[in-house]
Design a protein around this motif. Structure first.
Motif, PDB file in Angstrom:
ATOM      1  N   GLU A  32      49.323  25.586  50.821  1.00  0.00           N
ATOM      2  CA  GLU A  32      48.326  26.638  50.576  1.00  0.00           C
ATOM      3  C   GLU A  32      47.711  26.524  49.177  1.00  0.00           C
ATOM      4  N   ARG A  33      47.891  25.378  48.554  1.00  0.00           N
ATOM      5  CA  ARG A  33      47.420  25.139  47.181  1.00  0.00           C
ATOM      6  C   ARG A  33      48.042  26.146  46.211  1.00  0.00           C
ATOM      7  N   ARG A  34      49.295  26.487  46.461  1.00  0.00           N
ATOM      8  CA  ARG A  34      50.021  27.439  45.628  1.00  0.00           C
ATOM      9  C   ARG A  34      51.183  26.690  44.971  1.00  0.00           C
ATOM     10  N   ILE A  35      51.299  26.862  43.660  1.00  0.00           N
ATOM     11  CA  ILE A  35      52.397  26.231  42.929  1.00  0.00           C
ATOM     12  C   ILE A  35      53.271  27.346  42.366  1.00  0.00           C
ATOM     13  N   GLU A  36      54.560  27.295  42.688  1.00  0.00           N
ATOM     14  CA  GLU A  36      55.493  28.307  42.208  1.00  0.00           C
ATOM     15  C   GLU A  36      56.656  27.626  41.491  1.00  0.00           C
ATOM     16  N   ALA A  37      57.020  28.237  40.381  1.00  0.00           N
ATOM     17  CA  ALA A  37      58.218  27.803  39.664  1.00  0.00           C
ATOM     18  C   ALA A  37      59.324  28.807  39.981  1.00  0.00           C
ATOM     19  N   VAL A  38      60.556  28.380  39.830  1.00  0.00           N
ATOM     20  CA  VAL A  38      61.670  29.309  40.000  1.00  0.00           C
ATOM     21  C   VAL A  38      62.163  29.678  38.599  1.00  0.00           C
ATOM     22  N   SER A  39      62.419  30.989  38.413  1.00  0.00           N
ATOM     23  CA  SER A  39      62.752  31.488  37.078  1.00  0.00           C
ATOM     24  C   SER A  39      64.185  31.975  36.999  1.00  0.00           C
ATOM     25  N   CYS A  40      64.749  31.809  35.815  1.00  0.00           N
ATOM     26  CA  CYS A  40      66.104  32.284  35.542  1.00  0.00           C
ATOM     27  C   CYS A  40      66.043  33.743  35.063  1.00  0.00           C
ATOM     28  N   ARG A  41      66.866  34.604  35.666  1.00  0.00           N
ATOM     29  CA  ARG A  41      66.843  36.026  35.292  1.00  0.00           C
ATOM     30  C   ARG A  41      67.503  36.262  33.929  1.00  0.00           C
ATOM     31  N   LEU A  42      68.275  35.313  33.430  1.00  0.00           N
ATOM     32  CA  LEU A  42      68.914  35.493  32.124  1.00  0.00           C
ATOM     33  C   LEU A  42      68.043  34.973  30.977  1.00  0.00           C
ATOM     34  N   CYS A  43      67.616  33.738  31.061  1.00  0.00           N
ATOM     35  CA  CYS A  43      66.865  33.158  29.940  1.00  0.00           C
ATOM     36  C   CYS A  43      65.348  33.189  30.164  1.00  0.00           C
ATOM     37  N   TRP A 132      43.400  18.523  44.596  1.00  0.00           N
ATOM     38  CA  TRP A 132      44.145  18.691  45.847  1.00  0.00           C
ATOM     39  C   TRP A 132      43.547  17.847  46.965  1.00  0.00           C
ATOM     40  N   CYS A 133      44.418  17.421  47.874  1.00  0.00           N
ATOM     41  CA  CYS A 133      43.964  16.782  49.112  1.00  0.00           C
ATOM     42  C   CYS A 133      43.336  17.844  50.002  1.00  0.00           C
ATOM     43  N   ASN A 134      42.378  17.445  50.799  1.00  0.00           N
ATOM     44  CA  ASN A 134      41.789  18.388  51.753  1.00  0.00           C
ATOM     45  C   ASN A 134      42.802  18.793  52.817  1.00  0.00           C
ATOM     46  N   GLU A 135      43.547  17.835  53.306  1.00  0.00           N
ATOM     47  CA  GLU A 135      44.571  18.132  54.312  1.00  0.00           C
ATOM     48  C   GLU A 135      45.932  17.997  53.645  1.00  0.00           C
ATOM     49  N   ARG A 136      46.649  19.101  53.590  1.00  0.00           N
ATOM     50  CA  ARG A 136      47.929  19.113  52.895  1.00  0.00           C
ATOM     51  C   ARG A 136      49.060  19.255  53.906  1.00  0.00           C
ATOM     52  N   ARG A 137      50.221  18.647  53.561  1.00  0.00           N
ATOM     53  CA  ARG A 137      51.342  18.638  54.494  1.00  0.00           C
ATOM     54  C   ARG A 137      52.630  19.188  53.892  1.00  0.00           C
ATOM     55  N   GLY A 138      52.516  19.750  52.676  1.00  0.00           N
ATOM     56  CA  GLY A 138      53.711  20.300  52.054  1.00  0.00           C
ATOM     57  C   GLY A 138      54.522  19.248  51.340  1.00  0.00           C
ATOM     58  N   MET A 140      54.531  16.568  47.541  1.00  0.00           N
ATOM     59  CA  MET A 140      53.985  16.418  46.195  1.00  0.00           C
ATOM     60  C   MET A 140      52.651  15.684  46.205  1.00  0.00           C
ATOM     61  N   ASP A 141      52.455  14.784  47.180  1.00  0.00           N
ATOM     62  CA  ASP A 141      51.181  14.074  47.205  1.00  0.00           C
ATOM     63  C   ASP A 141      50.057  14.904  47.837  1.00  0.00           C
ATOM     64  N   ASP A 142      50.306  16.204  48.108  1.00  0.00           N
ATOM     65  CA  ASP A 142      49.195  17.111  48.416  1.00  0.00           C
ATOM     66  C   ASP A 142      48.295  17.237  47.199  1.00  0.00           C
TER      67      ASP A 142
END
Ligand SMILES: [Zn+2]
Length: 150
Positions: A32-43, A132-138, A140-142
Protein backbone atom coordinates in the motif's frame (compact mmCIF):
# COMPACT_ATOMS: atom_id res chain seq x y z
CA UNK A 1 52.97 -36.54 -6.30
CA UNK A 2 49.22 -35.88 -6.22
CA UNK A 3 47.40 -34.27 -9.07
CA UNK A 4 44.93 -31.42 -8.53
CA UNK A 5 41.57 -32.06 -10.12
CA UNK A 6 39.04 -29.28 -10.67
CA UNK A 7 35.39 -30.16 -10.98
CA UNK A 8 32.90 -27.46 -11.95
CA UNK A 9 29.36 -28.09 -10.82
CA UNK A 10 26.37 -25.82 -11.34
CA UNK A 11 23.84 -26.04 -8.53
CA UNK A 12 20.37 -24.67 -8.12
CA UNK A 13 19.33 -24.09 -4.55
CA UNK A 14 15.75 -23.20 -3.69
CA UNK A 15 15.59 -20.93 -0.68
CA UNK A 16 12.62 -19.82 1.34
CA UNK A 17 12.70 -17.27 4.08
CA UNK A 18 10.29 -17.02 6.99
CA UNK A 19 10.10 -13.30 7.55
CA UNK A 20 8.49 -13.36 11.00
CA UNK A 21 5.68 -11.19 12.33
CA UNK A 22 7.56 -7.88 12.23
CA UNK A 23 8.66 -8.21 8.61
CA UNK A 24 5.25 -9.58 7.65
CA UNK A 25 3.50 -6.40 8.74
CA UNK A 26 6.22 -4.27 7.15
CA UNK A 27 5.90 -6.18 3.86
CA UNK A 28 2.11 -5.93 3.81
CA UNK A 29 2.44 -2.16 4.23
CA UNK A 30 4.73 -1.93 1.21
CA UNK A 31 1.87 -3.16 -0.99
CA UNK A 32 0.00 0.00 0.00
CA UNK A 33 3.09 2.22 -0.31
CA UNK A 34 3.15 2.43 3.49
CA UNK A 35 6.38 2.18 5.46
CA UNK A 36 6.16 1.43 9.17
CA UNK A 37 8.88 1.12 11.75
CA UNK A 38 8.45 -0.77 15.00
CA UNK A 39 9.13 1.28 18.14
CA UNK A 40 10.42 0.40 21.57
CA UNK A 41 8.13 1.53 24.42
CA UNK A 42 11.12 2.04 26.74
CA UNK A 43 13.71 3.90 24.67
CA UNK A 44 11.45 5.11 21.86
CA UNK A 45 13.83 3.94 19.16
CA UNK A 46 12.00 3.30 15.83
CA UNK A 47 13.56 0.35 13.99
CA UNK A 48 13.49 0.08 10.23
CA UNK A 49 13.48 -2.54 8.87
CA UNK A 50 11.43 -3.73 11.82
CA UNK A 51 12.66 -6.40 14.18
CA UNK A 52 10.85 -8.17 17.01
CA UNK A 53 13.13 -7.08 19.89
CA UNK A 54 14.81 -3.83 20.87
CA UNK A 55 18.56 -4.37 20.77
CA UNK A 56 19.13 -1.83 23.56
CA UNK A 57 16.33 -2.74 26.00
CA UNK A 58 15.95 -6.42 25.09
CA UNK A 59 12.15 -6.26 25.13
CA UNK A 60 9.63 -7.38 22.56
CA UNK A 61 8.25 -4.50 20.49
CA UNK A 62 4.75 -4.22 19.06
CA UNK A 63 4.15 -0.49 18.63
CA UNK A 64 4.15 0.67 15.01
CA UNK A 65 5.17 4.09 13.75
CA UNK A 66 4.50 5.34 10.23
CA UNK A 67 7.58 6.79 8.55
CA UNK A 68 7.86 8.82 5.36
CA UNK A 69 9.20 7.42 2.12
CA UNK A 70 11.67 10.30 2.13
CA UNK A 71 14.78 10.70 4.18
CA UNK A 72 18.49 11.40 4.34
CA UNK A 73 21.28 9.56 2.60
CA UNK A 74 23.72 8.78 5.43
CA UNK A 75 26.17 6.57 3.49
CA UNK A 76 26.51 5.43 -0.10
CA UNK A 77 28.68 3.48 -2.51
CA UNK A 78 28.68 2.79 -6.22
CA UNK A 79 29.12 -0.86 -7.11
CA UNK A 80 31.49 -1.37 -10.04
CA UNK A 81 30.98 -5.11 -10.53
CA UNK A 82 27.80 -6.92 -11.47
CA UNK A 83 26.33 -8.68 -8.47
CA UNK A 84 23.63 -11.22 -7.85
CA UNK A 85 20.57 -9.38 -6.58
CA UNK A 86 19.31 -11.39 -3.64
CA UNK A 87 15.87 -9.83 -4.01
CA UNK A 88 15.32 -10.98 -7.59
CA UNK A 89 17.88 -13.74 -8.16
CA UNK A 90 19.07 -11.86 -11.27
CA UNK A 91 22.45 -10.30 -11.93
CA UNK A 92 22.42 -6.55 -11.44
CA UNK A 93 24.60 -4.80 -13.97
CA UNK A 94 27.16 -2.28 -12.76
CA UNK A 95 27.50 0.49 -12.03
CA UNK A 96 24.72 1.03 -9.55
CA UNK A 97 24.37 3.00 -6.35
CA UNK A 98 23.61 1.59 -2.91
CA UNK A 99 22.72 3.72 0.08
CA UNK A 100 21.95 3.67 3.76
CA UNK A 101 18.86 5.78 4.10
CA UNK A 102 17.47 7.27 7.31
CA UNK A 103 13.79 7.75 6.53
CA UNK A 104 11.99 10.58 8.32
CA UNK A 105 10.56 9.11 11.53
CA UNK A 106 12.98 6.16 11.79
CA UNK A 107 16.05 5.85 14.00
CA UNK A 108 17.82 3.14 11.98
CA UNK A 109 18.81 3.03 8.34
CA UNK A 110 17.42 1.10 5.43
CA UNK A 111 19.83 -0.36 2.89
CA UNK A 112 18.58 0.09 -0.67
CA UNK A 113 19.47 0.85 -4.27
CA UNK A 114 19.94 4.40 -5.49
CA UNK A 115 18.74 5.72 -8.86
CA UNK A 116 22.02 7.63 -9.18
CA UNK A 117 25.25 5.80 -9.99
CA UNK A 118 27.50 8.79 -10.66
CA UNK A 119 29.69 9.32 -7.56
CA UNK A 120 30.02 13.02 -8.44
CA UNK A 121 26.27 13.41 -7.94
CA UNK A 122 26.00 11.62 -4.58
CA UNK A 123 26.71 13.11 -1.17
CA UNK A 124 26.05 12.27 2.46
CA UNK A 125 23.16 14.36 3.72
CA UNK A 126 21.23 14.49 0.44
CA UNK A 127 17.48 14.11 0.60
CA UNK A 128 16.18 11.00 -1.15
CA UNK A 129 12.72 9.63 -1.89
CA UNK A 130 11.46 6.12 -2.67
CA UNK A 131 10.46 5.34 -6.24
CA UNK A 132 7.71 2.73 -6.00
CA UNK A 133 6.84 -0.02 -8.46
CA UNK A 134 3.42 0.30 -10.02
CA UNK A 135 2.58 -3.28 -9.11
CA UNK A 136 3.66 -4.17 -5.60
CA UNK A 137 3.77 -7.62 -4.02
CA UNK A 138 4.81 -6.93 -0.45
CA UNK A 139 8.58 -7.15 -0.80
CA UNK A 140 11.51 -4.79 -0.43
CA UNK A 141 11.80 -4.53 -4.20
CA UNK A 142 8.36 -2.85 -4.26
CA UNK A 143 10.66 0.14 -3.90
CA UNK A 144 12.70 0.22 -7.12
CA UNK A 145 15.30 2.54 -5.66
CA UNK A 146 15.67 5.91 -3.97
CA UNK A 147 16.15 9.05 -6.03
CA UNK A 148 17.93 12.18 -4.94
CA UNK A 149 15.43 15.02 -4.53
CA UNK A 150 17.82 17.75 -3.28
ZN1 LIG B 1 14.46 0.07 23.55
Amino acid sequence: MSETVTVTIEMEQAWRYASGTAMERFSEGLKERRIEAVSCRLCGRAYLPPRPYCGKCNIRMSSWTPVKDEGELVAWTVMQLPMLDGRTGEMREAPYGMGLILLDGADTTLNHYLAESDPAKLAIGQRVRAVWCNERRGAMDDILHFEVIR
